[in-house]
Design a protein around this motif. Structure first.
Motif, mmCIF file in Angstrom:
data_model
loop_
_atom_site.group_PDB
_atom_site.id
_atom_site.type_symbol
_atom_site.label_atom_id
_atom_site.label_comp_id
_atom_site.label_asym_id
_atom_site.label_seq_id
_atom_site.Cartn_x
_atom_site.Cartn_y
_atom_site.Cartn_z
ATOM 1 N N ARG A 58 68.581 15.225 26.433
ATOM 2 C CA ARG A 58 68.353 15.455 25.006
ATOM 3 C C ARG A 58 67.486 16.676 24.787
ATOM 4 O O ARG A 58 66.581 16.957 25.559
ATOM 5 N N CYS A 59 67.737 17.333 23.707
ATOM 6 C CA CYS A 59 67.002 18.536 23.336
ATOM 7 C C CYS A 59 65.777 18.159 22.503
ATOM 8 O O CYS A 59 65.847 17.315 21.620
ATOM 9 N N ALA A 60 64.655 18.783 22.790
ATOM 10 C CA ALA A 60 63.428 18.596 22.007
ATOM 11 C C ALA A 60 62.917 19.974 21.613
ATOM 12 O O ALA A 60 62.165 20.598 22.350
ATOM 13 N N ALA A 61 63.352 20.474 20.462
ATOM 14 C CA ALA A 61 63.009 21.835 20.033
ATOM 15 C C ALA A 61 61.535 21.979 19.684
ATOM 16 O O ALA A 61 61.069 23.078 19.450
ATOM 17 N N THR A 62 60.792 20.899 19.676
ATOM 18 C CA THR A 62 59.363 21.000 19.390
ATOM 19 C C THR A 62 58.588 21.526 20.588
ATOM 20 O O THR A 62 57.470 21.993 20.439
ATOM 21 N N SER A 114 62.258 22.207 26.715
ATOM 22 C CA SER A 114 62.961 21.417 25.710
ATOM 23 C C SER A 114 63.738 20.248 26.304
ATOM 24 O O SER A 114 64.119 19.334 25.588
ATOM 25 N N GLY A 115 64.010 20.297 27.594
ATOM 26 C CA GLY A 115 64.814 19.259 28.218
ATOM 27 C C GLY A 115 66.303 19.447 27.986
ATOM 28 O O GLY A 115 67.107 18.579 28.337
ATOM 29 N N SER A 116 66.707 20.568 27.425
ATOM 30 C CA SER A 116 68.115 20.851 27.140
ATOM 31 C C SER A 116 68.850 21.261 28.403
ATOM 32 O O SER A 116 68.243 21.700 29.372
ATOM 33 N N ARG A 117 70.175 21.146 28.343
ATOM 34 C CA ARG A 117 70.995 21.559 29.476
ATOM 35 C C ARG A 117 71.612 22.928 29.262
ATOM 36 O O ARG A 117 71.938 23.619 30.211
ATOM 37 N N SER A 145 72.579 18.301 23.438
ATOM 38 C CA SER A 145 71.873 18.787 24.631
ATOM 39 C C SER A 145 71.724 20.309 24.637
ATOM 40 O O SER A 145 71.304 20.885 25.629
ATOM 41 N N ARG A 146 72.048 20.966 23.501
ATOM 42 C CA ARG A 146 71.982 22.435 23.449
ATOM 43 C C ARG A 146 70.763 22.889 22.646
ATOM 44 O O ARG A 146 70.482 22.390 21.565
ATOM 45 N N LEU A 147 70.068 23.869 23.184
ATOM 46 C CA LEU A 147 68.954 24.507 22.497
ATOM 47 C C LEU A 147 69.444 25.818 21.905
ATOM 48 O O LEU A 147 70.032 26.640 22.602
ATOM 49 N N ASN A 148 69.208 26.016 20.613
ATOM 50 C CA ASN A 148 69.527 27.274 19.946
ATOM 51 C C ASN A 148 68.245 28.089 19.856
ATOM 52 O O ASN A 148 67.209 27.573 19.415
ATOM 53 N N ILE A 149 68.317 29.343 20.261
ATOM 54 C CA ILE A 149 67.174 30.244 20.155
ATOM 55 C C ILE A 149 67.563 31.336 19.164
ATOM 56 O O ILE A 149 68.481 32.121 19.415
ATOM 57 N N ARG A 150 66.886 31.352 18.023
ATOM 58 C CA ARG A 150 67.165 32.337 16.977
ATOM 59 C C ARG A 150 66.311 33.583 17.189
ATOM 60 O O ARG A 150 65.113 33.484 17.438
ATOM 61 N N LEU A 151 66.947 34.740 17.072
ATOM 62 C CA LEU A 151 66.259 36.017 17.205
ATOM 63 C C LEU A 151 66.148 36.679 15.839
ATOM 64 O O LEU A 151 67.017 36.512 14.984
ATOM 65 N N ASP A 152 65.074 37.442 15.635
ATOM 66 C CA ASP A 152 64.900 38.139 14.372
ATOM 67 C C ASP A 152 65.470 39.557 14.465
ATOM 68 O O ASP A 152 66.029 39.952 15.489
ATOM 69 N N ALA A 153 65.316 40.330 13.400
ATOM 70 C CA ALA A 153 65.865 41.685 13.352
ATOM 71 C C ALA A 153 65.211 42.614 14.371
ATOM 72 O O ALA A 153 65.799 43.625 14.751
ATOM 73 N N ARG A 154 64.001 42.291 14.828
ATOM 74 C CA ARG A 154 63.316 43.096 15.850
ATOM 75 C C ARG A 154 63.719 42.689 17.262
ATOM 76 O O ARG A 154 63.160 43.182 18.229
ATOM 77 N N HIS A 155 64.663 41.743 17.355
ATOM 78 C CA HIS A 155 65.157 41.222 18.632
ATOM 79 C C HIS A 155 64.043 40.468 19.377
ATOM 80 O O HIS A 155 63.858 40.609 20.582
ATOM 81 N N ARG A 156 63.303 39.680 18.624
ATOM 82 C CA ARG A 156 62.250 38.805 19.169
ATOM 83 C C ARG A 156 62.628 37.360 18.835
ATOM 84 O O ARG A 156 63.302 37.088 17.849
ATOM 85 N N VAL A 157 62.126 36.429 19.636
ATOM 86 C CA VAL A 157 62.404 35.012 19.389
ATOM 87 C C VAL A 157 61.722 34.604 18.091
ATOM 88 O O VAL A 157 60.524 34.780 17.908
#
Length: 66
Positions: free
Chosen positions: A1-5, A27-30, A48-60
């Motif tokens: 399971r995913c834990a985005a916290t 996160s425990g994601s696969r 089970s998927r973690l999404n990582i959003r990037l901003d316009a400066r290409h930073r997390v």
């Protein structure tokens, strides 16, 4: 399971393979998906998927599961 916290300590950093691996471990994601501004993203939900959003400066910007 995913834990985005778990990975917010990684926010603001550049997206690297090492950061992705650390985010998965915390996160425990696969799987992960990098989402850049303007990317088309499917609506399929994967608990089970973690999404990582990037901003316009290409930073997390943030994390979510699905």
């Amino acid at each position: 399971r995913c834990a985005a916290t778990a990975p917010p300590a990684l926010a603001g950093r550049e997206p690297t393979q090492a950061l992705g691996e650390e985010a998965l471990r915390r996160s425990g994601s696969r799987t992960l998906r990098w989402i850049r501004p303007g990317d088309a993203v499917t609506m399929d939900y994967s608990p089970s998927r973690l999404n990582i959003r990037l901003d316009a400066r290409h930073r997390v910007e943030g994390f979510s599961c699905g």
